[in-house]
Design an enzyme around this catalytic site. Structure first.
Site, PDB file in Angstrom:
ATOM      1  N   CYS A 216       0.807  -1.821   0.219  1.00  0.00           N
ATOM      2  CA  CYS A 216       0.563   0.147  -0.032  1.00  0.00           C
ATOM      3  C   CYS A 216       0.786   1.274  -0.190  1.00  0.00           C
ATOM      4  O   CYS A 216       1.889   1.804   0.579  1.00  0.00           O
ATOM      5  CB  CYS A 216      -1.091  -0.030   1.637  1.00  0.00           C
ATOM      6  SG  CYS A 216      -2.186  -1.246   1.532  1.00  0.00           S
TER       7      CYS A 216
ATOM      8  N   ARG B  23       3.902  -0.137  -4.937  1.00  0.00           N
ATOM      9  CA  ARG B  23       3.629  -0.662  -3.559  1.00  0.00           C
ATOM     10  C   ARG B  23       2.284  -1.622  -2.895  1.00  0.00           C
ATOM     11  O   ARG B  23       1.943  -2.186  -2.074  1.00  0.00           O
ATOM     12  CB  ARG B  23       3.394   0.380  -2.596  1.00  0.00           C
ATOM     13  CG  ARG B  23       5.113   1.534  -2.113  1.00  0.00           C
ATOM     14  CD  ARG B  23       5.003   2.042  -0.966  1.00  0.00           C
ATOM     15  NE  ARG B  23       4.617   2.022  -0.390  1.00  0.00           N
ATOM     16  CZ  ARG B  23       5.420   1.492   0.492  1.00  0.00           C
ATOM     17  NH1 ARG B  23       6.719   1.392   0.797  1.00  0.00           N
ATOM     18  NH2 ARG B  23       4.925   0.718   2.123  1.00  0.00           N
TER      19      ARG B  23
ATOM     20  N   TRP C 222      -2.524  -2.872  -2.203  1.00  0.00           N
ATOM     21  CA  TRP C 222      -2.485  -3.882  -1.392  1.00  0.00           C
ATOM     22  C   TRP C 222      -3.196  -5.337  -1.127  1.00  0.00           C
ATOM     23  O   TRP C 222      -2.902  -5.048   0.322  1.00  0.00           O
ATOM     24  CB  TRP C 222      -0.356  -4.368  -1.620  1.00  0.00           C
ATOM     25  CG  TRP C 222      -0.404  -5.526  -1.397  1.00  0.00           C
ATOM     26  CD1 TRP C 222       0.085  -6.510  -3.259  1.00  0.00           C
ATOM     27  CD2 TRP C 222      -0.285  -6.831  -0.752  1.00  0.00           C
ATOM     28  NE1 TRP C 222       0.881  -7.842  -2.944  1.00  0.00           N
ATOM     29  CE2 TRP C 222       0.430  -8.354  -1.484  1.00  0.00           C
ATOM     30  CE3 TRP C 222      -0.637  -7.338   0.432  1.00  0.00           C
ATOM     31  CZ2 TRP C 222       0.932  -9.324  -0.934  1.00  0.00           C
ATOM     32  CZ3 TRP C 222      -0.203  -8.563   1.085  1.00  0.00           C
ATOM     33  CH2 TRP C 222       0.600  -9.365   0.600  1.00  0.00           C
TER      34      TRP C 222
ATOM     35  N   ASN D 267      -1.700   2.333   5.469  1.00  0.00           N
ATOM     36  CA  ASN D 267      -1.662   1.301   4.720  1.00  0.00           C
ATOM     37  C   ASN D 267      -0.118   0.505   6.135  1.00  0.00           C
ATOM     38  O   ASN D 267       0.306   0.733   7.316  1.00  0.00           O
ATOM     39  CB  ASN D 267       0.166   1.712   4.600  1.00  0.00           C
ATOM     40  CG  ASN D 267       1.180   0.634   3.557  1.00  0.00           C
ATOM     41  OD1 ASN D 267       0.960  -0.643   4.398  1.00  0.00           O
ATOM     42  ND2 ASN D 267       2.265   0.984   3.937  1.00  0.00           N
ATOM     43  N   GLY D 268      -0.879  -0.895   6.273  1.00  0.00           N
ATOM     44  CA  GLY D 268      -0.933  -1.232   7.745  1.00  0.00           C
ATOM     45  C   GLY D 268      -1.787  -2.353   7.926  1.00  0.00           C
ATOM     46  O   GLY D 268      -2.680  -3.334   7.294  1.00  0.00           O
TER      47      GLY D 268
ATOM     48  N   GLU E 274      19.250 -16.608  -7.237  1.00  0.00           N
ATOM     49  CA  GLU E 274      18.445 -15.345  -7.362  1.00  0.00           C
ATOM     50  C   GLU E 274      18.045 -14.902  -9.189  1.00  0.00           C
ATOM     51  O   GLU E 274      16.957 -14.801 -10.006  1.00  0.00           O
ATOM     52  CB  GLU E 274      19.836 -13.666  -6.964  1.00  0.00           C
ATOM     53  CG  GLU E 274      19.486 -12.319  -7.553  1.00  0.00           C
ATOM     54  CD  GLU E 274      18.008 -11.565  -7.295  1.00  0.00           C
ATOM     55  OE1 GLU E 274      17.295 -12.193  -6.371  1.00  0.00           O
ATOM     56  OE2 GLU E 274      17.751 -10.944  -7.575  1.00  0.00           O
TER      57      GLU E 274
ATOM     58  N   LYS F  10      14.217 -14.263 -10.223  1.00  0.00           N
ATOM     59  CA  LYS F  10      13.943 -13.137 -10.957  1.00  0.00           C
ATOM     60  C   LYS F  10      13.012 -13.592 -11.914  1.00  0.00           C
ATOM     61  O   LYS F  10      12.082 -13.025 -12.346  1.00  0.00           O
ATOM     62  CB  LYS F  10      15.190 -12.710 -12.006  1.00  0.00           C
ATOM     63  CG  LYS F  10      16.024 -11.328 -11.324  1.00  0.00           C
ATOM     64  CD  LYS F  10      15.146 -10.541 -10.794  1.00  0.00           C
ATOM     65  CE  LYS F  10      14.786 -10.094  -9.423  1.00  0.00           C
ATOM     66  NZ  LYS F  10      15.407 -10.226  -8.364  1.00  0.00           N
TER      67      LYS F  10
ATOM     68  N   GLU G 108       9.313 -14.574 -10.796  1.00  0.00           N
ATOM     69  CA  GLU G 108       8.226 -13.330 -10.113  1.00  0.00           C
ATOM     70  C   GLU G 108       7.723 -12.535 -11.422  1.00  0.00           C
ATOM     71  O   GLU G 108       7.265 -12.174 -11.421  1.00  0.00           O
ATOM     72  CB  GLU G 108       9.185 -12.057  -9.350  1.00  0.00           C
ATOM     73  CG  GLU G 108      10.146 -12.601  -8.202  1.00  0.00           C
ATOM     74  CD  GLU G 108      10.533 -11.569  -7.955  1.00  0.00           C
ATOM     75  OE1 GLU G 108      10.285 -10.364  -6.480  1.00  0.00           O
ATOM     76  OE2 GLU G 108      11.613 -11.223  -8.074  1.00  0.00           O
TER      77      GLU G 108
ATOM     78  N   HIS H  79      20.963 -35.095  -5.294  1.00  0.00           N
ATOM     79  CA  HIS H  79      20.345 -36.320  -4.596  1.00  0.00           C
ATOM     80  C   HIS H  79      18.462 -35.553  -4.446  1.00  0.00           C
ATOM     81  O   HIS H  79      18.186 -35.694  -3.556  1.00  0.00           O
ATOM     82  CB  HIS H  79      21.467 -35.318  -3.213  1.00  0.00           C
ATOM     83  CG  HIS H  79      22.814 -35.340  -3.640  1.00  0.00           C
ATOM     84  ND1 HIS H  79      23.036 -36.451  -2.080  1.00  0.00           N
ATOM     85  CD2 HIS H  79      23.092 -34.423  -3.346  1.00  0.00           C
ATOM     86  CE1 HIS H  79      24.540 -36.381  -2.581  1.00  0.00           C
ATOM     87  NE2 HIS H  79      24.358 -35.474  -3.106  1.00  0.00           N
TER      88      HIS H  79
ATOM     89  N   LYS I   3       6.359  -4.183  -3.710  1.00  0.00           N
ATOM     90  CA  LYS I   3       8.126  -4.122  -3.897  1.00  0.00           C
ATOM     91  C   LYS I   3       8.455  -4.089  -2.170  1.00  0.00           C
ATOM     92  O   LYS I   3       9.395  -4.781  -2.135  1.00  0.00           O
ATOM     93  CB  LYS I   3       8.302  -2.304  -4.443  1.00  0.00           C
ATOM     94  CG  LYS I   3       9.345  -2.441  -4.106  1.00  0.00           C
ATOM     95  CD  LYS I   3      10.099  -1.900  -5.649  1.00  0.00           C
ATOM     96  CE  LYS I   3      11.602  -2.173  -5.743  1.00  0.00           C
ATOM     97  NZ  LYS I   3      11.928  -3.296  -5.566  1.00  0.00           N
TER      98      LYS I   3
HETATM   99  C1  F6R Z   1      12.630  -9.812  -5.172  1.00  0.00           C
HETATM  100  C2  F6R Z   1      12.640  -8.274  -4.678  1.00  0.00           C
HETATM  101  C3  F6R Z   1      12.336  -8.524  -3.195  1.00  0.00           C
HETATM  102  C4  F6R Z   1      13.013  -7.797  -2.257  1.00  0.00           C
HETATM  103  C5  F6R Z   1      11.962  -8.621  -0.375  1.00  0.00           C
HETATM  104  C6  F6R Z   1      13.531  -7.755   0.413  1.00  0.00           C
HETATM  105  O1  F6R Z   1      12.624  -9.188  -6.898  1.00  0.00           O
HETATM  106  O2  F6R Z   1      12.628  -7.811  -4.970  1.00  0.00           O
HETATM  107  O3  F6R Z   1      12.516 -10.561  -2.594  1.00  0.00           O
HETATM  108  O4  F6R Z   1      14.843  -7.790  -2.293  1.00  0.00           O
HETATM  109  O5  F6R Z   1      11.094  -8.120  -0.125  1.00  0.00           O
HETATM  110  O6  F6R Z   1      13.091  -6.260   0.202  1.00  0.00           O
HETATM  111  P1  F6R Z   1      13.853  -5.111   0.468  1.00  0.00           P
HETATM  112  O7  F6R Z   1      15.450  -5.501   0.120  1.00  0.00           O
HETATM  113  O8  F6R Z   1      13.575  -3.877   0.529  1.00  0.00           O
HETATM  114  O9  F6R Z   1      13.942  -5.387   2.105  1.00  0.00           O
END
Ligand code: F6R
Length: 616
Positions: free
Chosen positions: A2, A28, A76, A102-103, A489, A493, A496, A512, A611
């Site tokens: 949010c 967000r 969100w 937000n929360g 990673e 990516k 996602e 394994h 995010k």
């Molecule tokens: C993946 C992504 C998330 C953030 C995670 C932590 O592409 O963006 O996995 O890495 O939510 O976020 P931060 O780094 O802001 O603590």
């Protein structure tokens, strides 16, 4: 999770500025959005399910009147499905108060029952409507919006960043914060509030950060921050060095692509001013706050983070072990709370977070401090909770990251951790001047080497691999040593942004269990760049091929052996092994991007994601 924007100005109309700010917060949350204004003594609200574009259409169809006071929200969903009626802002049942939040209000069911028994009528399933009614009820008792918000919050359990306005106080916004981010903007013609600084960069670069349990009263020409006891506080203004242009797409079709391309600059901004090349050492700013003696006394490190930042943290652990000979462990921050509270001793915990607002990482930070430990934050946002609450700080200078899938922030974090490893290695006498000089020289040379990754010779193979990958349902990413977090990673990516199922594994683990999955439709993406583990990776490729699996390999340009064992080769420049994660991750980011593009995915705002995950 949010995003909130609010503005109070001296005359004029704030609708467009608030909407522009809201758009920068769309990362967000993008389930629904809404805006409320105060006009002619009445609150007017427009809300729409879907992205902010849907709200814009709604506003074009059914305009809000001009106003110098507005609050807006992009959602969100937590409580209540994404729907017009559950979108914010929420009013109380008498239309006297409106709130954006937000929360999560954890005791909202109990509060709702109590308010319903008192005669309040609810039209949504949200915790925020309960909050609006609670503020409305207290407003009628106390006759003052700030007092009403404070009284309401005394009854609330949970996390919130909120802004409220009331019909009876047409020039006032009241803001409050507990565990969800909120900054106040100080402008020439008004005062603003938002979930992050980029949302207000079009209006001001001067900010006041609100701490937990604090509230603020905003008028067009003044703001007062109040402490937990309600008393006014002195709070200075922080100047933000980000520019509005940094939060724009700048000609790229997506933020993700723009941010991938920015990585050579992130390297320069995060590292180069900190390199003391002749001494082979690194200088961090004052907020690092750890001198040689303190660094020498360290016995162990603990790294914690979530998501992509966790993968950077895993690399940090390995770099610190390698260059500073310090043992360490890496934990998913959300799991730390459940670990037995052992003596923190001479440990330093490194919490890595782009936003500095991730709820799980902040909970872990607070738990470490409660257990008597110390925390070093690696963070991209000055003024964020992590930056303020950590005992020691290293900022990454990535600029605002807008794409929901993190790319340049990961890169900046790994660069910062490499610098940290050199700094601690030098302080502990593990690295001599010459080795320090070499490591810094390698890092500087990387800038030029990275540019090769964006040339056609490197991009064409990524596109070819993406053409193929877009047709598969599942795949495996494999790497060893430093290549293992890179594989994790790469898989994150891809899943996602393309929604293709992908898992990262240490390559040694393949036999394994995961090898059972491999067939002609189940490919493997493998990190095979030069170093200690390359030969073993090549053996893994053969094992995959022997079972009919297709191979996409990241390997050094001109590596004919890997080329022979792979169906697709993503070439990278040959760099020292410790820096390989920085180059190897780039084609994997581009592979995820290009695959998602072929599948027509919403690359900058993938479904279900937000995010900044500010709830646990
Ligand atoms: C993946 C992504 C998330 C953030 C995670 C932590 O592409 O963006 O996995 O890495 O939510 O976020 P931060 O780094 O802001 O603590």
């Amino acid at each position: 999770m949010c995003g909130i924007v609010a503005a109070v100005a001296a005359g004029g109309d704030v609708r467009a500025a608030v909407l522009a700010g809201l758009k920068t917060l769309e990362y967000r949350g993008y389930d629904s959005a809404g805006m409320a204004v105060l006009h002619d003594g009445a609150i007017q609200v427009r809300r729409k399910m879907g992205k902010i574009a849907a709200l814009e259409e709604e506003l074009a169809r059914d305009e809000l009147p001009p106003s110098s006071l507005a609050v807006a929200h992009t959602r969100w969903a937590t409580h209540g499905a994404p729907a017009d009626r559950n979108a914010h802002p929420h009013r109380d049942d008498r239309d006297e108060v409106v709130v954006v939040h937000n929360g999560i209000i954890e005791n909202y069911v109990e509060l709702r029952e109590r308010l319903a028994a008192e005669g309040h009528v609810f039209s949504t399933e949200t915790d925020t409507e309960v909050l609006a009614n609670l503020v409305g009820a207290r407003m009628r008792e106390l006759g003052d919006l700030h007092a009403a918000v404070r009284a309401a919050l005394e009854e609330v359990e949970g996390a919130y960043a909120l802004v409220a306005m009331a019909v009876s106080e047409p020039g006032t916004l009241v803001a409050a914060r507990m565990d969800s981010p909120l900054v106040l903007g100080v402008g020439k013609d008004g005062r603003y509030a938002a979930s992050d600084m980029p949302a207000l960069l079009g209006l001001t670069r001067d900010f006041v950060v609100l701490e937990n349990h604090e509230t603020a009263v905003l008028h067009a020409d003044s703001h007062v921050v109040h402490g937990p006891d309600g008393a006014p506080l002195e709070r200075g203004v922080t100047r933000c060095d980000w520019t509005p242009e940094q939060a724009e797409r700048g000609g790229f079709p997506h933020f993700m692509l723009k941010e991938i391309h920015e990585q050579p600059d992130v390297l320069a901004r995060t590292a180069f001013d900190r390199c003391r090349d002749t001494e082979g050492d690194v200088d961090f700013e004052d907020d690092f706050g750890l001198d040689d003696e303190a660094l020498r006394s360290l016995k162990r490190l603990r790294f914690m983070a979530m998501g992509t930042s966790l993968h950077a943290a895993m690399l940090g652990q390995r770099l610190l072990a390698e260059l500073a000979r310090l043992p360490g462990e890496t934990l998913n921050a959300s799991e730390f709370l459940y670990s037995p509270p052992l003596d923190e001793g001479d440990a330093l915990t490194v919490v890595v977070s782009q936003s500095g607002e991730t709820a799980d990482s902040l909970r872990a930070l607070r738990e470490v401090k409660e257990r008597g430990g110390r925390v070093l934050g690696i963070c991209n946002v000055r003024g964020s909770s992590l930056a303020r609450e950590a005992d020691h700080l290293v900022l990454t200078h990535c600029g605002p990251e807008v794409g929901v899938a993190s790319t340049k922030a990961f890169f900046g974090q790994v660069v910062a951790l490499y610098l940290l490893a050199i700094r601690i290695g030098r302080a502990r006498g593990v690295l001599d001047v010459a080795r320090g000089q070499q490591l810094l020289h390698d890092l500087r040379a990387l800038r030029h080497q990275l540019e090769g990754l964006f040339k056609e010779e490197a991009l064409a193979p990524v596109r070819a691999a993406a053409d193929y990958l877009a047709g598969v349902r599942s795949c495996l990413f494999l790497g060893r040593a430093l290549g293992h977090p890179v594989a994790l990673e790469g898989a994150l990516k891809l899943k996602e942004v393309s929604y293709i199922h992908a898992e990262g594994y240490p390559a040694g683990e393949m036999k394994h269990g995961p090898i059972a999955l491999i067939d002609a439709d189940f490919p493997v993406v493998a990190i095979c760049t030069p170093g200690r583990v390359r030969a073993k990776m090549v053996s893994n490729l053969q094992e995959v091929r022997a079972r009919g699996g297709k191979v996409i390999a990241v390997a050094a340009e001109g590596d004919t052996e890997v080329a022979a064992a792979a169906d697709f080769l993503l070439p990278v420049p040959e760099v020292p092994e410790l820096l390989a994660p920085l180059v190897d991750s780039v084609p994997l980011q581009l592979l995820a991007y290009e695959t998602a593009l072929r599948l027509g995915r919403d690359i900058d705002q993938p479904r279900n994601l937000a995010k900044s995950v500010t709830v646990e």
